[in-house]
Write a protein that holds these residues in place. Structure first.
Motif, PDB file in Angstrom:
ATOM      1  N   ILE A   1       9.418  -1.977 -12.901  1.00  0.00           N
ATOM      2  CA  ILE A   1       9.322  -1.291 -11.814  1.00  0.00           C
ATOM      3  C   ILE A   1       8.023  -1.120 -10.963  1.00  0.00           C
ATOM      4  CG2 ILE A   1       9.115   1.235 -12.837  1.00  0.00           C
ATOM      5  CD1 ILE A   1      10.477   2.079 -11.330  1.00  0.00           C
ATOM      6  N   ALA A   2       8.172  -0.840  -9.730  1.00  0.00           N
ATOM      7  CA  ALA A   2       7.156  -1.326  -8.149  1.00  0.00           C
ATOM      8  C   ALA A   2       6.530  -0.122  -7.710  1.00  0.00           C
ATOM      9  CB  ALA A   2       6.413  -2.388  -7.760  1.00  0.00           C
ATOM     10  N   VAL A   3       5.717   0.825  -7.667  1.00  0.00           N
ATOM     11  CA  VAL A   3       5.766   1.394  -6.600  1.00  0.00           C
ATOM     12  C   VAL A   3       5.374   1.125  -5.159  1.00  0.00           C
ATOM     13  CG1 VAL A   3       5.493   4.604  -6.307  1.00  0.00           C
ATOM     14  CG2 VAL A   3       6.731   3.053  -7.644  1.00  0.00           C
ATOM     15  N   LEU A   4       5.658   1.320  -4.216  1.00  0.00           N
ATOM     16  CA  LEU A   4       4.470   0.158  -3.114  1.00  0.00           C
ATOM     17  C   LEU A   4       4.646   1.486  -1.791  1.00  0.00           C
ATOM     18  CD1 LEU A   4       5.593  -2.807  -2.653  1.00  0.00           C
ATOM     19  CD2 LEU A   4       3.769  -2.175  -3.507  1.00  0.00           C
ATOM     20  N   LEU A   5       3.194   2.605  -1.638  1.00  0.00           N
ATOM     21  CA  LEU A   5       2.963   3.427  -1.321  1.00  0.00           C
ATOM     22  C   LEU A   5       1.605   3.162   0.043  1.00  0.00           C
ATOM     23  CD1 LEU A   5       2.384   6.581  -3.671  1.00  0.00           C
ATOM     24  CD2 LEU A   5       4.714   6.112  -2.281  1.00  0.00           C
ATOM     25  N   PRO A   6       1.958   3.650   1.660  1.00  0.00           N
ATOM     26  CA  PRO A   6       1.384   3.449   2.564  1.00  0.00           C
ATOM     27  C   PRO A   6       0.337   3.901   2.247  1.00  0.00           C
ATOM     28  CG  PRO A   6       3.056   4.633   3.066  1.00  0.00           C
ATOM     29  CD  PRO A   6       3.355   3.868   1.809  1.00  0.00           C
ATOM     30  N   PHE A   7      -1.107   3.325   2.596  1.00  0.00           N
ATOM     31  CA  PHE A   7      -2.116   4.151   2.632  1.00  0.00           C
ATOM     32  C   PHE A   7      -3.332   3.840   3.807  1.00  0.00           C
ATOM     33  CE2 PHE A   7      -3.135   0.879  -0.100  1.00  0.00           C
ATOM     34  CZ  PHE A   7      -3.550   0.351   0.214  1.00  0.00           C
ATOM     35  N   GLN A   8      -3.641   4.516   4.414  1.00  0.00           N
ATOM     36  CA  GLN A   8      -4.686   3.630   6.078  1.00  0.00           C
ATOM     37  C   GLN A   8      -6.139   3.311   5.718  1.00  0.00           C
ATOM     38  OE1 GLN A   8      -3.682   4.335   8.621  1.00  0.00           O
ATOM     39  NE2 GLN A   8      -1.716   5.012   7.925  1.00  0.00           N
ATOM     40  N   ASP A   9      -6.553   3.951   4.501  1.00  0.00           N
ATOM     41  CA  ASP A   9      -7.983   3.398   4.051  1.00  0.00           C
ATOM     42  C   ASP A   9      -8.032   3.579   2.610  1.00  0.00           C
ATOM     43  OD1 ASP A   9      -8.610   5.856   4.061  1.00  0.00           O
ATOM     44  OD2 ASP A   9      -9.475   6.286   5.547  1.00  0.00           O
ATOM     45  N   ALA A  10      -9.220   2.413   2.057  1.00  0.00           N
ATOM     46  CA  ALA A  10      -9.948   2.748   0.565  1.00  0.00           C
ATOM     47  C   ALA A  10      -9.988   4.758   0.278  1.00  0.00           C
ATOM     48  CB  ALA A  10     -10.560   2.565   0.737  1.00  0.00           C
ATOM     49  N   GLU A  11     -10.470   5.230   0.865  1.00  0.00           N
ATOM     50  CA  GLU A  11     -10.299   6.452   1.027  1.00  0.00           C
ATOM     51  C   GLU A  11      -8.881   6.796   0.206  1.00  0.00           C
ATOM     52  OE1 GLU A  11     -12.635   9.458  -0.425  1.00  0.00           O
ATOM     53  OE2 GLU A  11     -13.739   7.292   0.460  1.00  0.00           O
ATOM     54  N   GLU A  12      -8.199   7.050   0.557  1.00  0.00           N
ATOM     55  CA  GLU A  12      -6.601   7.793   0.898  1.00  0.00           C
ATOM     56  C   GLU A  12      -5.680   6.841  -0.402  1.00  0.00           C
ATOM     57  OE1 GLU A  12      -2.293   8.665   2.962  1.00  0.00           O
ATOM     58  OE2 GLU A  12      -4.006   6.945   4.069  1.00  0.00           O
ATOM     59  N   ALA A  13      -6.123   5.588  -0.483  1.00  0.00           N
ATOM     60  CA  ALA A  13      -6.021   4.448  -1.572  1.00  0.00           C
ATOM     61  C   ALA A  13      -6.536   5.188  -2.686  1.00  0.00           C
ATOM     62  CB  ALA A  13      -6.207   3.204  -1.345  1.00  0.00           C
ATOM     63  N   VAL A  14      -7.957   5.318  -2.663  1.00  0.00           N
ATOM     64  CA  VAL A  14      -7.694   6.087  -3.978  1.00  0.00           C
ATOM     65  C   VAL A  14      -7.210   7.505  -4.072  1.00  0.00           C
ATOM     66  CG1 VAL A  14     -10.166   7.431  -5.882  1.00  0.00           C
ATOM     67  CG2 VAL A  14     -10.219   4.901  -4.200  1.00  0.00           C
ATOM     68  N   ARG A  15      -8.021   8.317  -3.582  1.00  0.00           N
ATOM     69  CA  ARG A  15      -6.860   9.200  -3.440  1.00  0.00           C
ATOM     70  C   ARG A  15      -5.325   9.883  -4.118  1.00  0.00           C
ATOM     71  NH1 ARG A  15      -3.399  12.803  -1.086  1.00  0.00           N
ATOM     72  NH2 ARG A  15      -3.427  10.842   1.257  1.00  0.00           N
ATOM     73  N   ILE A  16      -4.695   8.420  -3.164  1.00  0.00           N
ATOM     74  CA  ILE A  16      -3.169   8.615  -3.786  1.00  0.00           C
ATOM     75  C   ILE A  16      -3.538   7.958  -4.999  1.00  0.00           C
ATOM     76  CG2 ILE A  16      -1.442   7.419  -4.337  1.00  0.00           C
ATOM     77  CD1 ILE A  16      -1.296   7.417  -0.745  1.00  0.00           C
ATOM     78  N   ALA A  17      -4.124   6.727  -5.870  1.00  0.00           N
ATOM     79  CA  ALA A  17      -4.452   6.633  -7.233  1.00  0.00           C
ATOM     80  C   ALA A  17      -4.508   7.599  -7.850  1.00  0.00           C
ATOM     81  CB  ALA A  17      -4.842   5.439  -6.915  1.00  0.00           C
ATOM     82  N   ASN A  18      -5.301   8.236  -8.105  1.00  0.00           N
ATOM     83  CA  ASN A  18      -5.761   9.752  -8.650  1.00  0.00           C
ATOM     84  C   ASN A  18      -5.098  10.525  -8.115  1.00  0.00           C
ATOM     85  OD1 ASN A  18      -8.069   7.878  -9.529  1.00  0.00           O
ATOM     86  ND2 ASN A  18      -9.606   8.459  -8.138  1.00  0.00           N
ATOM     87  N   ASP A  19      -3.780  11.163  -8.661  1.00  0.00           N
ATOM     88  CA  ASP A  19      -3.500  12.357  -7.529  1.00  0.00           C
ATOM     89  C   ASP A  19      -2.204  11.942  -8.796  1.00  0.00           C
ATOM     90  OD1 ASP A  19      -2.225  14.364  -7.447  1.00  0.00           O
ATOM     91  OD2 ASP A  19      -1.103  13.870  -5.633  1.00  0.00           O
ATOM     92  N   THR A  20      -2.541  11.807 -10.352  1.00  0.00           N
ATOM     93  CA  THR A  20      -1.611  12.210 -11.098  1.00  0.00           C
ATOM     94  C   THR A  20      -2.054  12.391 -12.424  1.00  0.00           C
ATOM     95  OG1 THR A  20      -0.268  10.117 -13.019  1.00  0.00           O
ATOM     96  CG2 THR A  20      -2.092   9.343 -11.444  1.00  0.00           C
ATOM     97  N   VAL A  21      -1.284  12.778 -13.777  1.00  0.00           N
ATOM     98  CA  VAL A  21      -1.998  13.142 -14.928  1.00  0.00           C
ATOM     99  C   VAL A  21      -2.021  12.042 -15.704  1.00  0.00           C
ATOM    100  CG1 VAL A  21      -1.030  15.296 -14.286  1.00  0.00           C
ATOM    101  CG2 VAL A  21       0.259  13.556 -15.690  1.00  0.00           C
ATOM    102  N   TYR A  22      -1.761  10.607 -14.983  1.00  0.00           N
ATOM    103  CA  TYR A  22      -2.441   9.923 -16.177  1.00  0.00           C
ATOM    104  C   TYR A  22      -2.683   8.500 -15.669  1.00  0.00           C
ATOM    105  CZ  TYR A  22       2.947  11.067 -17.470  1.00  0.00           C
ATOM    106  OH  TYR A  22       3.445  11.418 -17.329  1.00  0.00           O
ATOM    107  N   GLY A  23      -3.202   7.912 -16.398  1.00  0.00           N
ATOM    108  CA  GLY A  23      -4.652   6.615 -15.650  1.00  0.00           C
ATOM    109  C   GLY A  23      -5.199   5.974 -16.820  1.00  0.00           C
TER     110      GLY A  23
END
Length: 108
Positions: free
Chosen positions: A16-38
């Motif tokens: 499975i792949a989830v593609l989420l749009p983002f505007q800049d690197a700042e938002e990409a990091v925020r989205i990626a880190n917004d989870t209880v997993y890592g």
């Protein structure tokens, strides 16, 4: 789909792949880190400086740059952040999982 979707938030081991749009690197990091997993993350860029900056900011046990699923059976530690994985495998970091440090003080 957005980052509130179960498929975007759960740690799914499957094709499975989830593609989420983002505007800049700042938002990409925020989205990626917004989870209880890592467990792992990937950054695709031609800019090596940006790759290192992103890797430093991503809360993941492994960060691949311009590749994915490159696993090591050698000295590189493997394990996740947050609720992904337990401890580390491989490398010297694994020793912490089997070490219980004790101080003994004796006055002779």
């Amino acid at each position: 789909m957005d980052n509130t979707s179960r498929v975007a938030r759960d740690e799914i081991f499957g094709p499975i792949a989830v593609l989420l749009p983002f505007q800049d690197a700042e938002e990409a990091v925020r989205i990626a880190n917004d989870t209880v997993y890592g467990l792992a993350a990937a950054v695709f860029t031609k800019d090596l400086s940006r790759a290192h900056t992103m890797a430093d900011r991503l809360q993941a046990g492994t960060v691949w740059v311009n590749t994915v699923n490159q696993m090591s059976s050698g000295p590189l530690p493997f394990g996740g952040f947050k609720q992904s994985g337990i401890g580390r495998e491989h490398g010297t970091d694994v020793l912490d999982a089997y070490t219980e440090t004790k101080a003994v003080v004796v006055n002779l």
